[in-house]
Each structure stands twice: as structure tokens, then as C-alpha cells.
Enzyme design. Structure first.
Site, short mmCIF file in Angstrom:
data_model
loop_
_atom_site.label_atom_id
_atom_site.label_comp_id
_atom_site.label_asym_id
_atom_site.label_seq_id
_atom_site.Cartn_x
_atom_site.Cartn_y
_atom_site.Cartn_z
N CYS A 25 43.58 38.55 36.17
CA CYS A 25 44.81 39.00 36.85
C CYS A 25 45.94 39.41 35.92
CB CYS A 25 45.30 37.91 37.81
SG CYS A 25 44.06 37.33 38.97
N ASP A 259 42.93 44.78 40.33
CA ASP A 259 43.15 44.38 38.93
C ASP A 259 41.92 43.75 38.30
OD1 ASP A 259 43.30 42.12 40.47
OD2 ASP A 259 45.05 41.28 39.48
#
Length: 457
Positions: A25, A259
């Protein structure tokens, strides 16, 4: 996700070879904001001394991002939803990074659960509870809708970065979706619960086959992930309709991606996202907008280092000089540049923690299932993926681990990455890949682009 298909994929361009350089992330989101590989942002993990919001804040990365570039050019800018892991630890709960006119991001509570969180709404802390109207994805979508509508009223161009938490664990669906797909099971791809892992690095080949219990948990998580994505799909329709009603649809680019990827049982790994395998690094990227042909596919290699310079190009703004990536907007419009990337760098680091533990670490996410449990479900063992650096070309994935282990896959003949060729490939190929990797893992700016553009080994 029918709205994703009908409104974006069918009406836009899809990228068949889009990758993230770090499938995690905070490093990936930092790359999205800055257009740099993680070895240049120095946000390598989700926390500790080499990652997380605290690292980005300390290094001053927020002083120059796609938000500041577009804000300085007269755009109204909005950051809505998940920011960098650990935000706003060590700073004020009402802290707003530079460059954002609208800021709606969680600073307290448990936003990963979609309920019981507190948003920093432009410097004011607003608590959300456990009622259906508090469901995170819906709240963030409403914020984005209001921002777009207000931008139209003010006749100003806008940039909205909408970052929902779904389908992140615990993958909480909206109440209306929690009973959908009752019989669905995770796809048993060719590498699911891989029978022979003798060619894999030790962290995999020392693992036993997935137990029946572990496979049941995989199916349950997969089902919840699908359920949680239904609100995301409705959000696409809501935003699309908002752009139509405000007469901005034909002048607005919509970019859809994520992501990081996610594996669910592949190579005997229960659930997670930090490997160099296809499930983790190979993501969807869809672009719809003015002059974008409908239903087309782009095969050139693109990556998350390209997002920020591409957004800048869409806005007619020059990105910062430190950018490693390049704009993919010419590819969207069918204009192939003279040279283009032939290799993409993939990286992974271990989190480095200080000898003096920090307090007030901000919002943290839990480990992925394959990092917190062993295959049988006990807490006895964690899966630790060693630090590695890798190259992804159209034909190959080549990985070098800090342990000295290597992997090489011919993706044309072995797309599921079942048989590593590292022990049998020709020495010239291995030498060429290793030398390219050595350059890429320390490259900056033009050196990244020039090395990526060299013909693939």
C-alpha cells in the site's frame, strides 16, 4: 462489476501490461503521488524507519506531488479516502498535506472495517459510526460527488483522487451486499496450491500444501472481496452520472486502477500481496476520457511510476524533474512514441524498525493472512518474504533475492510461473538480466527511462 465494464472498459482503453513496482500500500501510493520508484521515494514499506506516512512526512515528499503540481496550475484538488499508512501519526489529527483543496481522510478509528472511523474533513474531525449510511465507500463517493459538483459551479478544472479501502481486509461489504455470491469460490488458477514447489525460494518450498481449512478461509475472503467491490462498482456509476449532469463527462479523464494486486492460494500462499508473481504485480488500468477510443487495449509496459506524469500531462502541467516515470497519455490516444519501456523494475524490502519504538503511529493495517498465520491457521509461524529486486519484461520475470536465490520464468510458455528456469537458462541471458537489474534498482529519472527502453534480453 458491470458498471466498470460498461462505463469504463467498454468506453475506454485498457492496459494489458500494467504493473506496480512494489505491491504494498504505502510504497505504491507514494509512487502514485510522486512518479518515482520506491528506492527514490525511500518509502519502501508500510512503516518503521523505511516506510509509512512518517517517512514521507519527514523526508518532505508531500511538498511536491501531483496534488501540489495541479493545485499550483489552478486546479481544484481533492484527496478522498485512504492516504499513506500511518497517517497522521506524529503530526496533528487535523493535518492536511500541501496541495489539497479538499481533504477527507481517516485520522482515527478503523476505516479498514468501513465503519467506526473519524475523518479529517478539511481540518474538522467528523466521527462516523456503524449505521448503513456510515459505510466508508459510500461516504467517500458522496464526498467526491459533492466536490465535482462544486467544481462545476465554480467553473474550475478539478483533480479528484478517490482512494477507497475496498477490497482490503477485512473486506467488509455494504449491508445490502453481504449475502451476494453465496456459492462463489476463489479461482483455482494453474498455480493454486502448487503441487511441486521445488523450484521456488525457501519461503515457499518449505510450506506444506494448503489445508482444507486454509482453502475454506481463502474462499470466504474471496467472497467478501467480491461483495465489498459492489459498492465500488456503484460508485463508478454515481461519479459517471455526476459528470454527465454537470456537463463535464466529455472533458474529464477517468482513470481506474489499484495500488497492489493480491494472491489467493497461488504457490501455496493463503492470501497476500508482496511477491513478484503476476497475481501481485500485474494490475488493471483503464482510462476513459476525451478523445480516448472505445474498447481498445494497449499492450506496452506501463507502471505506477507513470501515473503522476500522466495525470500532469492530462492537465497540461509539467511534472517535477525528479519523476522516474513517463506519461502514457500518447498510448491512450494511439500515438506510439519512438521509444518505449521494455523492462519494469519490481522491488520488495523488509520493514526496518527503530530501537526506540515510536508512539502515535497513526492508522495501521493488520498483516496479510499469509504473514500472520501458518497454513494450518495457528499463530506459530509467519511467512517472511525476503528482500528482492526483479525485472518484468513482456516475456520474462527475473528475481534476485537477498538470500542469493533466483527465479526466472518464461511468461510466454509458462504464464502461471510454475517452472523456474534460473538453474537451467543460458548464462548470457542470466548475465544480461542481472546487469540490467543492477542498473535499474539504483536508477533515477532519465537513467531509469533510458535503461528501461533498451531492448529486452
Amino acid at each position: 462489476m458491470p458498471h466498470l465494464k460498461s462505463l469504463l472498459i467498454d468506453q475506454g482503453v485498457s492496459f494489458s501490461n500494467y504493473f506496480v513496482s512494489v505491491s504494498l500500500c504505502c510504497p505504491s501510493r507514494s509512487t502514485t503521488l510522486r512518479g518515482q520508484y520506491s528506492h527514490n521515494t525511500h518509502v519502501e514499506t508500510n512503516g518503521g524507519t523505511n516506510g509509512g506516512f512518517q517517512t514521507a512526512y519527514t523526508l518532505g515528499l508531500e511538498q511536491s506531488t501531483i496534488g501540489t503540481w495541479l493545485h499550483s496550475a489552478g486546479y481544484r484538488t481533492a484527496m478522498i479516502g485512504k492516504y499513506l499508512n500511518g497517517y497522521p501519526g506524529g503530526v496533528s489529527d487535523t493535518y492536511i498535506p500541501p496541495g489539497w483543496d479538499e481533504w477527507d481522510s481517516a485520522s482515527k478509528g478503523n476505516p479498514y472495517s468501513e465503519f467506526n472511523y473519524t475523518l479529517n474533513e478539511n481540518g474538522k474531525l467528523v466521527a462516523y459510526g456503524k449505521q448503513s449510511q456510515d459505510y466508508g465507500t459510500d461516504v467517500y463517493t458522496s464526498k467526491a460527488t459533492s466536490f465535482i459538483t462544486q467544481s462545476a459551479k465554480e467553473h474550475k478544472p478539478f483533480f479528484t483522487y478517490l482512494a477507497v479501502y475496498a477490497p482490503h481486509q477485512p473486506a467488509t461489504p455494504a449491508p445490502r451486499d453481504q449475502h451476494l455470491f453465496p456459492d462463489v469460490k476463489a479461482p483455482h488458477t494453474p498455480s493454486y496450491n502448487e503441487a511441486d514447489t521445488s523450484d521456488k525460494p525457501a519461503y515457499i518450498h518449505e510450506r506444506p500444501l494448503l489445508s482444507a481449512q486454509a482453502q475454506t478461509r481463502i474462499d470466504q475472503l474471496y467472497r467478501k472481496r467480491l461483495q465489498s467491490l459492489q459498492a465500488v462498482d456503484r460508485a463508478i456509476a454515481t461519479l459517471y452520472t455526476t459528470l454527465q449532469k454537470t456537463n463535464q463527462l466529455n472533458t474529464t479523464y477517468i482513470v481506474f486502477t489499484s495500488d497492489n494486486g493480491f494472491h489467493l492460494g497461488q504457490h501455496r500462499l493463503p492470501a497476500g500481496k508482496q511477491t513478484a508473481y503476476e497475481e501481485d504485480i500485474h494490475l488493471p488500468l483503464v482510462v476513459r476520457g476525451p478523445g480516448v477510443p472505445a474498447g481498445k487495449t494497449v499492450d506496452q509496459i506501463t507502471g505506477n511510476i507513470d501515473l503522476a506524469p500522466s495525470f500532469a500531462d492530462m492537465a497540461g502541467v509539467k511534472p517535477a524533474s525528479f519523476v522516474d516515470g513517463r506519461s502514457f497519455l500518447p498510448l491512450v490516444h494511439g500515438n506510439m512514441p519512438t521509444t518505449w519501456r521494455q523492462s519494469y523494475l519490481v522491488e520488495h524490502w523488509l520493514q526496518q524498525n527503530s530501537a526506540h519504538p515510536q508512539t502515535n503511529l497513526g492508522l495501521q493495517e493488520s498483516d496479510d493472512p499469509d504473514q500472520e498465520t501458518d497454513i494450518s491457521g495457528s499463530k506459530a509461524a509467519k511467512i517472511v518474504i525476503p528482500e528482492y529486486h526483479a525485472i518484468r519484461t513482456k516475456d520474462y520475470l527475473y528475481v534476485e533475492y537477498s538470500t542469493g536465490e533466483k527465479e526466472l520464468y518464461n511468461l510466454k510458455t509458462d504464464p502461471a510461473e510454475l517452472s523456474s528456469l534460473a538453474a537451467t537458462a543460458g548464462p548470457l541471458l542470466l548475465k544480461s538480466l542481472s546487469e540490467r537489474l543492477a542498473t535499474l534498482k539504483s536508477c533515477k529519472m532519465d537513467t531509469c527511462r533510458s535503461m528501461e527502453d533498451q531492448p529486452a534480453p
